[in-house]
Design a protein around this motif. Structure first.
Motif, PDB file in Angstrom:
ATOM      1  N   ASP A 130       0.810  -1.223   0.000  1.00  0.00           N
ATOM      2  CA  ASP A 130       0.000   0.000   0.000  1.00  0.00           C
ATOM      3  C   ASP A 130       0.840   1.268   0.000  1.00  0.00           C
ATOM      4  O   ASP A 130       0.438   2.300   0.562  1.00  0.00           O
ATOM      5  CB  ASP A 130      -0.955   0.011   1.210  1.00  0.00           C
ATOM      6  N   ARG A 131       2.003   1.221  -0.628  1.00  0.00           N
ATOM      7  CA  ARG A 131       2.811   2.439  -0.756  1.00  0.00           C
ATOM      8  C   ARG A 131       2.409   3.234  -1.983  1.00  0.00           C
ATOM      9  O   ARG A 131       2.444   4.465  -1.964  1.00  0.00           O
ATOM     10  CB  ARG A 131       4.305   2.071  -0.839  1.00  0.00           C
ATOM     11  N   ILE A 132       2.058   2.551  -3.082  1.00  0.00           N
ATOM     12  CA  ILE A 132       1.617   3.203  -4.311  1.00  0.00           C
ATOM     13  C   ILE A 132       0.379   2.477  -4.818  1.00  0.00           C
ATOM     14  O   ILE A 132       0.040   1.379  -4.350  1.00  0.00           O
ATOM     15  CB  ILE A 132       2.722   3.212  -5.397  1.00  0.00           C
ATOM     16  N   THR A 133      -0.286   3.079  -5.778  1.00  0.00           N
ATOM     17  CA  THR A 133      -1.480   2.473  -6.370  1.00  0.00           C
ATOM     18  C   THR A 133      -1.099   1.631  -7.593  1.00  0.00           C
ATOM     19  O   THR A 133       0.043   1.671  -8.068  1.00  0.00           O
ATOM     20  CB  THR A 133      -2.481   3.557  -6.784  1.00  0.00           C
ATOM     21  N   LYS A 134      -2.074   0.885  -8.107  1.00  0.00           N
ATOM     22  CA  LYS A 134      -1.829   0.073  -9.304  1.00  0.00           C
ATOM     23  C   LYS A 134      -1.513   0.948 -10.508  1.00  0.00           C
ATOM     24  O   LYS A 134      -0.650   0.583 -11.329  1.00  0.00           O
ATOM     25  CB  LYS A 134      -3.056  -0.794  -9.605  1.00  0.00           C
ATOM     26  N   GLU A 135      -2.192   2.084 -10.626  1.00  0.00           N
ATOM     27  CA  GLU A 135      -1.934   2.976 -11.757  1.00  0.00           C
ATOM     28  C   GLU A 135      -0.518   3.530 -11.721  1.00  0.00           C
ATOM     29  O   GLU A 135       0.149   3.639 -12.760  1.00  0.00           O
ATOM     30  CB  GLU A 135      -2.951   4.121 -11.753  1.00  0.00           C
ATOM     31  N   GLU A 136      -0.034   3.875 -10.537  1.00  0.00           N
ATOM     32  CA  GLU A 136       1.337   4.373 -10.417  1.00  0.00           C
ATOM     33  C   GLU A 136       2.358   3.283 -10.734  1.00  0.00           C
ATOM     34  O   GLU A 136       3.383   3.553 -11.378  1.00  0.00           O
ATOM     35  CB  GLU A 136       1.567   4.924  -9.014  1.00  0.00           C
ATOM     36  N   ALA A 137       2.083   2.042 -10.313  1.00  0.00           N
ATOM     37  CA  ALA A 137       2.997   0.941 -10.624  1.00  0.00           C
ATOM     38  C   ALA A 137       3.029   0.662 -12.122  1.00  0.00           C
ATOM     39  O   ALA A 137       4.098   0.396 -12.695  1.00  0.00           O
ATOM     40  CB  ALA A 137       2.575  -0.313  -9.857  1.00  0.00           C
ATOM     41  N   LEU A 138       1.874   0.738 -12.770  1.00  0.00           N
ATOM     42  CA  LEU A 138       1.827   0.517 -14.211  1.00  0.00           C
ATOM     43  C   LEU A 138       2.575   1.614 -14.963  1.00  0.00           C
ATOM     44  O   LEU A 138       3.322   1.329 -15.908  1.00  0.00           O
ATOM     45  CB  LEU A 138       0.369   0.455 -14.667  1.00  0.00           C
ATOM     46  N   GLN A 139       2.399   2.855 -14.546  1.00  0.00           N
ATOM     47  CA  GLN A 139       3.104   3.955 -15.204  1.00  0.00           C
ATOM     48  C   GLN A 139       4.609   3.853 -14.989  1.00  0.00           C
ATOM     49  O   GLN A 139       5.409   4.159 -15.893  1.00  0.00           O
ATOM     50  CB  GLN A 139       2.572   5.287 -14.673  1.00  0.00           C
ATOM     51  N   GLU A 140       5.018   3.411 -13.826  1.00  0.00           N
ATOM     52  CA  GLU A 140       6.449   3.209 -13.556  1.00  0.00           C
ATOM     53  C   GLU A 140       7.039   2.148 -14.482  1.00  0.00           C
ATOM     54  O   GLU A 140       8.152   2.305 -14.999  1.00  0.00           O
ATOM     55  CB  GLU A 140       6.634   2.806 -12.090  1.00  0.00           C
TER      56      GLU A 140
END
Length: 470
Positions: A130-140
């Protein structure tokens, strides 16, 4: 100070990884300009400029002396092999299988939207904590890989994983990387089948798996070992084999954790989606389906096989079904009655529309006489085991195979029979056997031979006052 050529390669590798998607695009452009394995010197300098690679004159001279001794063409592919290494067969097969999973059409290229759809962002280590969201992980992930490309080719896909993960020493670490990115394993096992099996059992039994698993994590660190996870699953009365437990553990494993422990909270969050979604108080207008979208609960589960076995196995299953369907059509053979003999007898498994693996094979080989090979029979059993409990859905199998099933009947009016090439004889004129008496009726069939048509004589009217006589 001039660094040895080995350290120059390390500096280039660090810079290429740092540039991320821009480097993948630069490699794509350079690959299009290659002449064999060589690249023009001007194109090579343009490549270095696009990737923002800065070398001092001595390092540039050393690089040119190593890979461009004749001052005409630069050996670009030799330099890249020195920088990122070459593929091992085992790893290359894993990456190729992941790309085939993306490229359903077999065109050799996939869109960025397809990559976004298939990337497994839910098991990113920071997402599970729960440090980042799924959208942020995908963009990374896209910023690191294919964000600069319009479409991703197989060469681009291989280049990315070789550039960023080719120097992994341990084979298990590379397998774990491919598992967490695209759910790919060396034996082509689909972890979604194991997860869907757990979801179906939890939904039907209304099991709260979190209450059983959190007992093994008293400090709530979110992480437990494989043994603790298997013990907790056993407490919930969910029956899983060793391969299924290992696949689930690999899917939710923390790759940066020294002991490679399993994040059980991410597993429970995924399983509990059969009841409701997480943090509904933040998104109260989110639509929750009344029935979870599982293969064992799909409305069409008795019409077609809903289980997905992967690309290679699905191709083989389609070939087997096409062959069996042709045999059944030629013989005018329906397989469903043979399964009904097992489903309604004393040996019934008491599950609607299902028979055991042994009964499924006996009905096809012994009763129907189809003589299916053991390897093909095993694939069919795996395909139609929609509940993942060792039973086959014979309703779905028969509906796809039997020639008289509603799904296999041709829609619309039947085709007209072919016309004869010979001229049609004119029909004889109608002859009234009793002229002037329309009460005489001719039966629609003839007795054959020289016999006359059957005729029915009308009943004679009764005289008045004698209507009750026999």
């Amino acid at each position: 100070m001039v660094l040895p050529i080995f350290f120059v390669y390390e500096c280039l590798l660090f810079q290429f990884r740092k540039m991320g998607a821009k480097c993948i695009k630069a490699l794509n452009t350079a690959r299009a300009k290659l002449k064999g394995r060589n690249l023009d010197i001007a194109d090579f300098k343009e490549f270095l400029s696009y990737t923002n690679t800065r070398l001092n004159p001595e390092e540039m001279t050393l690089l040119m002396k190593t890979h461009c001794p004749d001052d005409k063409c630069f050996s670009f592919m030799d330099m890249m092999e020195k920088i990122r290494g070459t593929w091992k067969k085992h790893r290359e097969r894993l990456v190729n299988f992941a790309f085939k999973k993306l490229d359903k059409e077999g065109s050799g290229k996939v869109s960025i939207d397809r990559v976004k759809e298939m990337y497994n962002a839910a098991v990113h280590p920071d997402v599970m904590c729960d440090r980042i969201t799924k959208e942020e992980a995908l963009q990374e992930y896209l910023d690191k890989s294919f964000a600069e490309l319009d479409s991703v080719s197989q060469a681009d896909f291989l280049e990315y994983y070789l550039l960023h993960y080719g120097d992994m020493v341990c084979e298990t670490a590379f397998e774990l990387r491919m598992m967490k990115d695209y759910k790919v394993q060396h034996d082509e096992y689909d972890v979604d089948n194991a997860i869907n099996k757990v979801k179906l059992i939890v939904y039907k039994g209304r099991i709260r798996s979190r209450e059983f698993i959190k007992q093994h994590d008293p400090l709530r660190h979110r992480l437990i070992s494989d043994t603790q996870f298997a013990r907790a699953i056993d407490l919930t009365k969910i029956v899983l084999d060793t391969r299924e437990v290992k696949a689930i553990c690999d899917n939710y494993r923390m790759p940066d954790e020294p002991l490679l422990r399993v994040c059980w909270t991410a597993f429970c969050d995924e399983i509990d989606t059969v009841f409701t979604y997480k943090e509904m108080e933040k998104t109260p207008l989110r639509n929750v389906p009344p029935i979870p979208p599982l293969p064992g609960l799909a409305p069409t589960r008795f019409m077609v096989g809903c289980k997905n076995l992967g690309l290679s196995k699905e191709q083989r299953v389609n070939f087997i079904l096409k062959d069996i369907k042709k045999i059944c059509y030629d013989r005018r053979l329906c397989t469903q009655p043979f399964f009904e003999d097992f489903a309604h007898g004393k040996m019934s498994c008491n599950v609607v529309g299902h028979v055991t693996y042994a009964q499924f094979g006996a009905a096809l080989n012994s009763e129907a006489g189809l003589r299916i090979l053991p390897a093909d029979l095993k694939l069919l059993q795996e395909k139609y085991d929609d509940l993942n409990n060792g039973m086959c859905n014979y309703f779905a199998f028969s509906n796809e195979i039997d020639p008289f099933a509603p799904a296999n009947q041709k829609k619309g009016p039947p085709p007209e029979p072919p016309r004869s090439p010979y001229p049609r004889m004119p029909e004889p004129p109608y002859h009234d056997p009793v002229p002037g008496n329309p009460d005489w009726k001719i039966e629609p069939h003839l007795l054959g031979g020289d016999k006359k048509p059957l005729m029915k004589r009308p009943k004679s009217p009764r005289p008045p006052g004698h209507e009750g006589w026999p």
